[in-house]
Design an enzyme around this catalytic site. Structure first.
Site, PDB file in Angstrom:
ATOM      1  N   HIS A 265     -21.624  10.050  -4.004  1.00 33.46           N
ATOM      2  CA  HIS A 265     -22.543   8.873  -3.688  1.00 33.46           C
ATOM      3  C   HIS A 265     -21.802   7.667  -4.798  1.00 33.46           C
ATOM      4  O   HIS A 265     -21.369   6.666  -4.161  1.00 33.46           O
ATOM      5  CB  HIS A 265     -23.776   9.236  -4.378  1.00 33.46           C
ATOM      6  CG  HIS A 265     -24.693   7.947  -4.187  1.00 33.46           C
ATOM      7  ND1 HIS A 265     -25.452   7.713  -2.987  1.00 33.46           N
ATOM      8  CD2 HIS A 265     -24.986   6.902  -5.037  1.00 33.46           C
ATOM      9  CE1 HIS A 265     -26.203   6.615  -3.220  1.00 33.46           C
ATOM     10  NE2 HIS A 265     -25.849   6.067  -4.462  1.00 33.46           N
ATOM     11  N   GLU A 266     -21.447   8.063  -5.887  1.00 34.01           N
ATOM     12  CA  GLU A 266     -20.981   6.935  -6.534  1.00 34.01           C
ATOM     13  C   GLU A 266     -19.494   6.746  -6.537  1.00 34.01           C
ATOM     14  O   GLU A 266     -19.085   5.523  -6.557  1.00 34.01           O
ATOM     15  CB  GLU A 266     -21.085   7.204  -8.358  1.00 34.01           C
ATOM     16  CG  GLU A 266     -22.581   7.379  -8.927  1.00 34.01           C
ATOM     17  CD  GLU A 266     -23.453   6.340  -8.511  1.00 34.01           C
ATOM     18  OE1 GLU A 266     -23.169   5.224  -8.722  1.00 34.01           O
ATOM     19  OE2 GLU A 266     -24.778   6.715  -8.166  1.00 34.01           O
ATOM     20  N   HIS A 269     -19.610   4.141  -3.714  1.00 35.32           N
ATOM     21  CA  HIS A 269     -19.644   2.490  -4.546  1.00 35.32           C
ATOM     22  C   HIS A 269     -18.316   2.293  -4.960  1.00 35.32           C
ATOM     23  O   HIS A 269     -18.060   1.142  -4.840  1.00 35.32           O
ATOM     24  CB  HIS A 269     -20.733   2.694  -5.637  1.00 35.32           C
ATOM     25  CG  HIS A 269     -22.274   2.718  -4.964  1.00 35.32           C
ATOM     26  ND1 HIS A 269     -22.818   1.910  -4.226  1.00 35.32           N
ATOM     27  CD2 HIS A 269     -23.151   3.617  -5.409  1.00 35.32           C
ATOM     28  CE1 HIS A 269     -24.041   2.099  -4.050  1.00 35.32           C
ATOM     29  NE2 HIS A 269     -24.341   2.906  -4.639  1.00 35.32           N
TER      30      HIS A 269
HETATM   31 ZN    ZN Z   1     -26.266   3.749  -4.749  1.00 32.68          ZN
END
Ligand code: ZN
Length: 500
Positions: A265-266, A269
């Site tokens: 997830h990160e 980003h």
């Molecule tokens: Zn997030």
């Protein structure tokens, strides 16, 4: 005439440097700072925030914008210099519209609300938080009046977080998600036993989890020469510049998906941050479009890619090397099904792809009712329980796993919708990338992620904030914000997994 632009750029660079310096201190606070460092760090961050605000809202920037807007008015709207003026103007107006007294009052109220929230959580009683929360609500109403809005005060806060979005359009998108997902949640509930995730629960050593996450993030294209990963209680991403992007993870040694998917997830980003246009670094143009668009990148890599059958065809042999006893006998199908196990949960951060947006609907609708004056802070727990019952079929047994679970309400309103926008946009971008790239699933099966990352770089990352969310989506996918592709993706995937 180039001098004026250079003057503006120099001022924007100074402001951004202050912001990034604050980011370094904020990152350290969440990772390595000893517990007693908190008070001093709070002072330093407040000072930097004040200095940033002073730089960014200086009358000189307003004058430069006035002059440059005239000078560049005949250029096309997506000319980068004109786009720079546009996004800087937008941010400048937002920041100068709020009276300094209100900014200071919001900071104080937020610090008070945080204390009250911590105390209320210890007793698991929302009523202890309600007075401080009421103050936050009042100040948010004041801010909405200062910003101005077309239809309802909540619009001003939504627009601040997701430029161009209104409360009624956000509600339409959530209604579309609800209409499709509520029946799916029910159907899955009737056949929960069809997916078994027990092999993901057990002893998963920290070091092996850490390395498995790093391997997957590296394969995706997160550049560890221009970034690093550390540990924090709540995973997050922060950027000190395009060449220094920090991600964090939180590893649960008893449950494999927590840390692994936090890292993916990160990393999503982080790759957005690493792909932003270097030539517009340190300016508002060199930033992400919105929190929601940012979330589309994390969700795309974590869920659409990282929870796909093709990904596990590629990655399972690696995972088996790290966890020979835990996953030694696992096959791709079992692994794929296990990481997509779906069950209504009380806590948003534990939610899966089917239920996640329903948690957002609960929060969004409560915020909107509060802003409209149709709900009082004291009545929030009841409204929460009712909505959880209607959308997910479960009720919180206390406020800790109910209305006190998120930290967001100690700061303000309007940011939750970004999570759903992220899911929606991830569906749209995935559909368009599949169309443009052809055999995307085959590429993932072979561990070739560069074409997908390249597509995202070209259609999103490298453009910074040249386009709004809708404009970017029109260029990349052919249409504006639209929940249909995400709904189609979730329905197909989960109907197949649960045999519905
Ligand atoms: Zn997030």
């Amino acid at each position: 005439m180039g001098d004026r632009l250079n003057d503006l750029l120099a001022r924007l660079h100074t402001a951004d440097d202050l912001d990034r310096a604050a980011a370094v201190l904020g990152w350290d606070q969440m990772t390595y700072m000893p517990p007693e460092g908190n008070a001093g760090r709070g002072d330093q961050l407040a000072t930097l925030a004040t200095l940033w605000h002073r730089e960014f809202t200086s009358p000189a920037i307003g004058e430069l914008l006035d002059a440059l807007e005239t000078e560049y008015k005949d250029r096309p709207a997506d000319d980068p210099k004109r786009a720079l003026l546009h996004v800087t103007r937008r941010q400048y107006e937002k920041k100068t519209k709020l009276p300094e007294s209100l900014v200071a009052e919001m900071q104080r109220a937020s610090a008070e609300a945080y204390k009250a929230w911590v105390a209320a959580r210890a007793e698991k009683r929302f009523s202890l938080f309600a007075p401080a929360f009421g103050r936050i609500l009042q100040l948010n109403r004041d801010a909405a009046e200062a910003f101005g809005y077309a239809e309802e005060p909540y619009d001003a806060l939504i627009d601040d977080a997701e430029p161009g979005l209104t409360a009624s359009r956000a509600q339409q998108l959530l209604d579309a998600l609800k209409q499709a997902l509520l029946p799916l949640v029910q159907q899955i509930a009737e056949h929960r036993e069809r997916v078994d995730r027990s092999m993901l629960i057990g002893e998963y050593p920290h070091e092996a989890q850490w390395q498995a996450g790093i391997d997957a993030a590296t394969a995706f294209g997160f550049d560890f020469a221009r970034g690093r990963q550390d540990v924090s209680i709540h995973p997050f991403t922060t950027s000190f510049g395009v060449d220094d992007v920090r991600i964090t993870t939180h590893i649960n040694p008893g449950f494999f998906p927590s840390g692994f998917y936090s890292t993916l997830h990160e990393a999503g980003h982080g790759m957005y941050e690493q792909g932003l246009p270097a030539e517009w670094a340190r300016t508002p143009l060199g930033q992400a479009i919105s929190g929601g668009v940012h979330e589309s990148q994390s969700r795309l890599w974590e869920n659409v890619v990282g929870r796909s059958h093709e990904f596990w065809e590629y990655f399972l042999p690696t995972a088996k090397r790290y966890f020979p006893t835990q996953l030694g006998h696992a096959d791709v199908e079992t692994m794929y099904r296990a990481v997509n196990y779906s069950e209504p949960s009380l806590v948003r951060v534990d939610a899966d792809e089917v239920t996640y947006n329903l948690h957002i609907a609960v929060r969004f609708e409560i915020e909107r009712a509060l802003m409209q004056g149709n709900l009082t802070p004291q009545d929030v727990p009841d409204a929460w329980a009712q909505k959880m019952q209607t959308y997910l079929g479960i009720r919180p047994h206390d406020d800790l796993v109910g209305a006190l679970q998120d930290i967001h309400w100690t700061g303000g309103f309007g940011s939750f919708i970004g999570y759903s926008i992220g899911n929606i946009v991830s569906g749209q971008l995935w559909q368009a990338a599949s169309r443009d790239l052809g055999d995307l699933p085959d590429m993932i099966r072979r561990g070739e992620f560069a074409p997908l990352l390249g597509w995202l770089r070209t259609n999103l990352h490298q453009l910074g904030r040249t386009y709004s969310t809708d404009q970017m989506l029109r260029r990349a996918t052919g249409g504006p914000l639209d929940a249909a592709p995400y709904i189609d993706y979730v329905q197909r995937k989960y109907r197949a997994i649960y045999g519905l």
